[in-house]
Motif scaffolding. Structure first.
Motif, PDB file in Angstrom:
ATOM      1  N   ALA A  86       0.835  -1.208   0.000  1.00  0.00           N
ATOM      2  CA  ALA A  86       0.000   0.000   0.000  1.00  0.00           C
ATOM      3  C   ALA A  86       0.866   1.254   0.000  1.00  0.00           C
ATOM      4  N   ASP A  87       1.979   1.230   0.763  1.00  0.00           N
ATOM      5  CA  ASP A  87       2.889   2.383   0.789  1.00  0.00           C
ATOM      6  C   ASP A  87       3.514   2.599  -0.589  1.00  0.00           C
ATOM      7  N   MET A  88       3.933   1.487  -1.219  1.00  0.00           N
ATOM      8  CA  MET A  88       4.565   1.591  -2.534  1.00  0.00           C
ATOM      9  C   MET A  88       3.564   2.133  -3.571  1.00  0.00           C
ATOM     10  N   CYS A  89       2.300   1.736  -3.437  1.00  0.00           N
ATOM     11  CA  CYS A  89       1.262   2.262  -4.342  1.00  0.00           C
ATOM     12  C   CYS A  89       1.088   3.770  -4.136  1.00  0.00           C
ATOM     13  N   ASP A  90       1.062   4.207  -2.859  1.00  0.00           N
ATOM     14  CA  ASP A  90       0.955   5.649  -2.558  1.00  0.00           C
ATOM     15  C   ASP A  90       2.123   6.408  -3.171  1.00  0.00           C
ATOM     16  N   ILE A  91       3.333   5.822  -3.026  1.00  0.00           N
ATOM     17  CA  ILE A  91       4.556   6.480  -3.504  1.00  0.00           C
ATOM     18  C   ILE A  91       4.524   6.650  -5.022  1.00  0.00           C
ATOM     19  N   ILE A  92       4.167   5.595  -5.738  1.00  0.00           N
ATOM     20  CA  ILE A  92       4.182   5.689  -7.207  1.00  0.00           C
ATOM     21  C   ILE A  92       3.085   6.650  -7.689  1.00  0.00           C
ATOM     22  N   CYS A  93       1.930   6.654  -6.998  1.00  0.00           N
ATOM     23  CA  CYS A  93       0.849   7.571  -7.386  1.00  0.00           C
ATOM     24  C   CYS A  93       1.246   9.025  -7.152  1.00  0.00           C
ATOM     25  N   ARG A  94       1.951   9.263  -6.046  1.00  0.00           N
ATOM     26  CA  ARG A  94       2.421  10.625  -5.778  1.00  0.00           C
ATOM     27  C   ARG A  94       3.374  11.084  -6.887  1.00  0.00           C
ATOM     28  N   CYS A  95       4.232  10.158  -7.318  1.00  0.00           N
ATOM     29  CA  CYS A  95       5.186  10.473  -8.389  1.00  0.00           C
ATOM     30  C   CYS A  95       4.445  10.795  -9.695  1.00  0.00           C
ATOM     31  N   VAL A  96       3.417  10.006  -9.990  1.00  0.00           N
ATOM     32  CA  VAL A  96       2.619  10.258 -11.206  1.00  0.00           C
ATOM     33  C   VAL A  96       1.953  11.636 -11.107  1.00  0.00           C
ATOM     34  N   ARG A  97       1.405  11.927  -9.917  1.00  0.00           N
ATOM     35  CA  ARG A  97       0.726  13.214  -9.710  1.00  0.00           C
ATOM     36  C   ARG A  97       1.728  14.371  -9.869  1.00  0.00           C
ATOM     37  N   ASP A  98       2.907  14.232  -9.203  1.00  0.00           N
ATOM     38  CA  ASP A  98       3.919  15.298  -9.255  1.00  0.00           C
ATOM     39  C   ASP A  98       4.451  15.509 -10.672  1.00  0.00           C
ATOM     40  N   SER A  99       4.413  14.456 -11.494  1.00  0.00           N
ATOM     41  CA  SER A  99       4.923  14.576 -12.870  1.00  0.00           C
ATOM     42  C   SER A  99       3.925  15.309 -13.771  1.00  0.00           C
ATOM     43  N   GLY A 100       2.701  15.485 -13.283  1.00  0.00           N
ATOM     44  CA  GLY A 100       1.692  16.226 -14.040  1.00  0.00           C
ATOM     45  C   GLY A 100       1.116  15.444 -15.206  1.00  0.00           C
ATOM     46  N   LEU A 101       1.184  14.112 -15.149  1.00  0.00           N
ATOM     47  CA  LEU A 101       0.763  13.291 -16.295  1.00  0.00           C
ATOM     48  C   LEU A 101      -0.706  13.502 -16.674  1.00  0.00           C
ATOM     49  N   ALA A 102      -1.600  13.445 -15.678  1.00  0.00           N
ATOM     50  CA  ALA A 102      -3.032  13.502 -15.989  1.00  0.00           C
ATOM     51  C   ALA A 102      -3.399  14.807 -16.684  1.00  0.00           C
ATOM     52  N   SER A 103      -2.918  15.932 -16.144  1.00  0.00           N
ATOM     53  CA  SER A 103      -3.272  17.219 -16.752  1.00  0.00           C
ATOM     54  C   SER A 103      -2.622  17.334 -18.125  1.00  0.00           C
ATOM     55  N   ARG A 104      -1.416  16.790 -18.276  1.00  0.00           N
ATOM     56  CA  ARG A 104      -0.724  16.836 -19.562  1.00  0.00           C
ATOM     57  C   ARG A 104      -1.485  16.038 -20.631  1.00  0.00           C
ATOM     58  N   LEU A 105      -2.062  14.913 -20.225  1.00  0.00           N
ATOM     59  CA  LEU A 105      -2.817  14.093 -21.174  1.00  0.00           C
ATOM     60  C   LEU A 105      -4.033  14.858 -21.697  1.00  0.00           C
ATOM     61  N   HIS A 106      -4.676  15.602 -20.786  1.00  0.00           N
ATOM     62  CA  HIS A 106      -5.834  16.392 -21.212  1.00  0.00           C
ATOM     63  C   HIS A 106      -5.416  17.500 -22.174  1.00  0.00           C
ATOM     64  N   VAL A 107      -4.352  18.236 -21.767  1.00  0.00           N
ATOM     65  CA  VAL A 107      -3.908  19.389 -22.565  1.00  0.00           C
ATOM     66  C   VAL A 107      -3.301  18.920 -23.885  1.00  0.00           C
ATOM     67  N   GLY A 108      -2.553  17.808 -23.839  1.00  0.00           N
ATOM     68  CA  GLY A 108      -1.818  17.363 -25.020  1.00  0.00           C
ATOM     69  C   GLY A 108      -2.674  16.691 -26.070  1.00  0.00           C
ATOM     70  N   GLY A 109      -3.964  16.582 -25.833  1.00  0.00           N
ATOM     71  CA  GLY A 109      -4.847  16.021 -26.847  1.00  0.00           C
ATOM     72  C   GLY A 109      -4.826  14.510 -26.901  1.00  0.00           C
ATOM     73  N   ASN A 110      -4.177  13.882 -25.877  1.00  0.00           N
ATOM     74  CA  ASN A 110      -4.155  12.423 -25.852  1.00  0.00           C
ATOM     75  C   ASN A 110      -5.429  11.872 -25.200  1.00  0.00           C
ATOM     76  N   GLY A 111      -6.325  12.802 -24.856  1.00  0.00           N
ATOM     77  CA  GLY A 111      -7.525  12.400 -24.143  1.00  0.00           C
ATOM     78  C   GLY A 111      -8.449  11.493 -24.941  1.00  0.00           C
TER      79      GLY A 111
END
Ligand SMILES: [Zn+2]
Length: 241
Positions: A86-111
């Protein structure tokens, strides 16, 4: 059904008593009463990035591979400390969030396409030894987080390592490892029709395994959007996104 011998019963009882009487320690530093203490968690909150050709946004790692991060990852993946999952899942999700992936996917037209989160495969021997696909829960956690952010995401284990490999990683060096995995990482199963792949692994060292994954995916015309690992072993400069 086989009944337990008195020795097995005693051993099981002894383990349970130990679990109650002796508190567990942090997987990283053995501080008592924690699965992963705040200090060790902080070591996994750096979100470092390095570039690998063919990976659009780069490879993001939650932390550097040091004494505590190394111990935590090995306890989790090779010594059966599944309480840390569970800790490792939290850690990797935080990294994904900090990398800005979700917002980038929306803006970059990959949606319009879907994201397939793909675990980097382990060798059949490692899988057999561990008895579990330890990276899979990380991939599922990323999928859930992306979905919660409005991204169409799935998990698919479309990569596998086929056949027998040569000598161990430590013996063979960078070039040897590339050669060792050459052609062994394959795309199996159905690749995504559109969108792209997000790769996830526990540790990145030379990056050669990641490169082989990218090569296999690109041979099938599958773009790799980004990759995520818990820790990065590197002497090269890495930066924050
Ligand atoms: Zn700790």
């Amino acid at each position: 059904m086989r009944y337990l011998t008195s020795r097995e019963t005693f051993a099981a009882l002894f383990r349970e008593i130990c679990d109650v009487v002796i508190p567990r320690g942090c997987a990283g530093c053995d501080r008592p009463d924690e699965t992963l203490c705040d200090e060790c968690r902080l070591r996994f909150s750096q979100c470092l990035v390095r570039s690998i050709p063919g990976i659009d946004r780069g490879v993001f790692s939650a932390g550097r591979y040091g004494a505590e991060t190394r111990r935590a990852i090995l306890q989790w993946k090779d010594h059966g400390d599944e309480e840390v999952t569970a800790d490792m899942c939290d850690i990797i999700c935080r990294c994904v969030r900090d990398s800005g992936l979700a917002s980038r996917l929306h803006v970059g037209g990959n949606g319009s396409g879907r994201i397939v989160v793909v675990p980097v495969p382990s060798t059949p021997a490692s899988l057999h030894r561990r008895g579990r696909r330890h990276v899979l829960p990380l991939a599922k956690a990323i999928r859930t987080m992306l979905r919660n952010g409005g991204v169409a995401a799935d998990v698919d284990q479309i990569l596998s390592i086929a056949g027998r490999l040569g000598k161990s990683v430590q013996q063979s060096g960078v070039a040897g490892r590339l050669g060792r995995l050459e052609g062994h990482i394959r795309v199996c199963g159905r690749p995504p029709d559109d969108g792209g792949v997000v790769l996830v692994d526990d540790i990145i060292t030379t990056g050669s395994t990641m490169r082989q994954c990218v090569r296999a995916l690109r041979e099938h015309g599958i773009p790799v959007v980004a990759a995520y690992t818990l820790a990065s072993v590197t002497r090269r400069a890495v930066s924050r996104p």
